[in-house]
Design a protein around this motif. Structure first.
Motif, PDB file in Angstrom:
ATOM      1  N   GLU A  60      63.152  38.850  25.902  1.00  0.00           N
ATOM      2  CA  GLU A  60      63.610  38.836  27.288  1.00  0.00           C
ATOM      3  C   GLU A  60      64.043  37.436  27.710  1.00  0.00           C
ATOM      4  O   GLU A  60      65.034  37.266  28.436  1.00  0.00           O
ATOM      5  N   GLU A  61      63.337  36.419  27.245  1.00  0.00           N
ATOM      6  CA  GLU A  61      63.605  35.045  27.661  1.00  0.00           C
ATOM      7  C   GLU A  61      64.614  34.332  26.782  1.00  0.00           C
ATOM      8  O   GLU A  61      65.001  33.194  27.092  1.00  0.00           O
ATOM      9  N   ASN A  62      65.040  34.971  25.699  1.00  0.00           N
ATOM     10  CA  ASN A  62      65.949  34.303  24.770  1.00  0.00           C
ATOM     11  C   ASN A  62      67.249  33.891  25.469  1.00  0.00           C
ATOM     12  O   ASN A  62      67.988  34.752  25.971  1.00  0.00           O
ATOM     13  N   PRO A  63      67.559  32.605  25.527  1.00  0.00           N
ATOM     14  CA  PRO A  63      68.736  32.145  26.288  1.00  0.00           C
ATOM     15  C   PRO A  63      70.063  32.625  25.703  1.00  0.00           C
ATOM     16  O   PRO A  63      71.017  32.868  26.451  1.00  0.00           O
ATOM     17  N   GLU A  64      70.137  32.764  24.374  1.00  0.00           N
ATOM     18  CA  GLU A  64      71.383  33.222  23.757  1.00  0.00           C
ATOM     19  C   GLU A  64      71.669  34.672  24.123  1.00  0.00           C
ATOM     20  O   GLU A  64      72.805  35.043  24.434  1.00  0.00           O
TER      21      GLU A  64
END
Length: 301
Positions: A91-95
């Motif tokens: 969920e937090e993965n910036p890509e």
């Protein structure tokens, strides 16, 4: 990154497509790289599906909290699923967030029928219920659970396959590649590391050059490769060899001839595996025999 086997698969697909519907090489090459790029879209779409399952669970918890008549489970909901560390990292993965922001069509609607039905199947299943009953939190347990959940309810879900085929026709041929990418993404996560980088489609310029050269060499040497194949057929006419088998063999022979630093056994094994994906049940045995004989005739190590 997309492995060399998957690049070989895309070359085989492109050559097969060419002999069904010949087009200019530059268009064929452009289509091949476009097809490779579309796998990344499917990969993000599947990651977004996992994240949306978490969002759907959170939404249901909020609905329970706002009920007029609340049960104990509404007041003190089990948050083990929404606190799953793998889902949080995804969920937090910036890509993933950036790419989804650039391509809104890859975001799932929480009211989507497939998403809701899949969530209902998951929550009704024994694996989910056992997981929710376990006390405490473990990164390894979270990772194992999401890996099995993905395999059971997404990778092996016929409804999901039908759904994505309606979205993008080429995805139905490439979902096995995307499934592998998602499984690797889940498996590569570490508790003490941020999940920042997702799997790339083309690692570097060498991979791109390899794909383009293999495609060009296979098409340019088609007639010569047919002759080489014909010379090694025993009690069998070239015309009786299926087109896909010829495509796989011609691509393999082109690689054996033009990429001398890759061991022959590695190349042969790669195309045997490709045959298992694209050709008939007996094709891998036939292809193994022809390529093995070719390497021995040429003293190709």
């Amino acid at each position: 990154m997309l492995g060399r086997r998957q690049i070989r698969e895309k070359v085989v697909e492109s050559v097969y497509s060419y002999y069904q519907n010949p087009i200019k090489f530059d268009v064929l090459e452009k289509n091949m790289f476009s097809s490779i790029e579309k796998i990344y879209y499917l990969y993000i779409y599947q990651l977004n599906f996992l994240v949306s399952l978490k969002e759907l669970a959170e939404n249901q918890i909020e609905i329970g909290k706002n009920k007029f008549l609340k049960t104990d489970s509404d007041i003190n909901p089990n948050q083990k699923f929404i606190n799953n560390q793998i889902l949080i990292k995804l969920e937090e993965n910036p890509e993933r967030l950036f790419f989804t922001g650039q391509h809104k069509q890859l975001k799932w609607d929480l009211h989507d029928d497939l998403l809701v039905k899949t969530f209902q199947r998951i929550t009704a299943g024994k694996r989910y219920q056992d997981f929710m009953k376990e006390e405490g939190y473990s990164f390894e347990a979270d990772q194992k659970f999401i890996g099995k959940l993905f395999l059971r309810y997404i990778a092996e879900n016929d409804d999901f396959h039908d759904y994505i085929e309606d979205k993008e026709l080429s995805w139905s041929d490439d979902i096995h590649i995307s499934n592998s990418m998602v499984q690797k993404t889940i498996g590569f996560m570490r508790e003490d590391e941020e999940s920042r980088t997702l799997i790339k489609m083309i690692k570097d310029e060498d991979d791109k050059t390899f794909a383009a050269k293999l495609l060009r060499d296979t098409l340019n040497n088609w007639e010569n490769n047919e002759k080489k194949l014909s010379e090694r057929l025993e009690n069998w006419d070239l015309e009786r060899v299926a087109l896909m088998d010829k495509v796989i063999l011609s691509t393999a022979i082109s690689e054996l001839d033009n990429f001398p630093f890759t061991p022959s056994r590695v190349i042969i094994n790669e195309y045997i595996e490709i045959a298992k994906v694209f050709a008939t049940e007996r094709s891998n045995i036939f292809i193994n025999g022809i390529l093995d004989k070719y390497c021995k005739d040429k003293n190709r190590i």
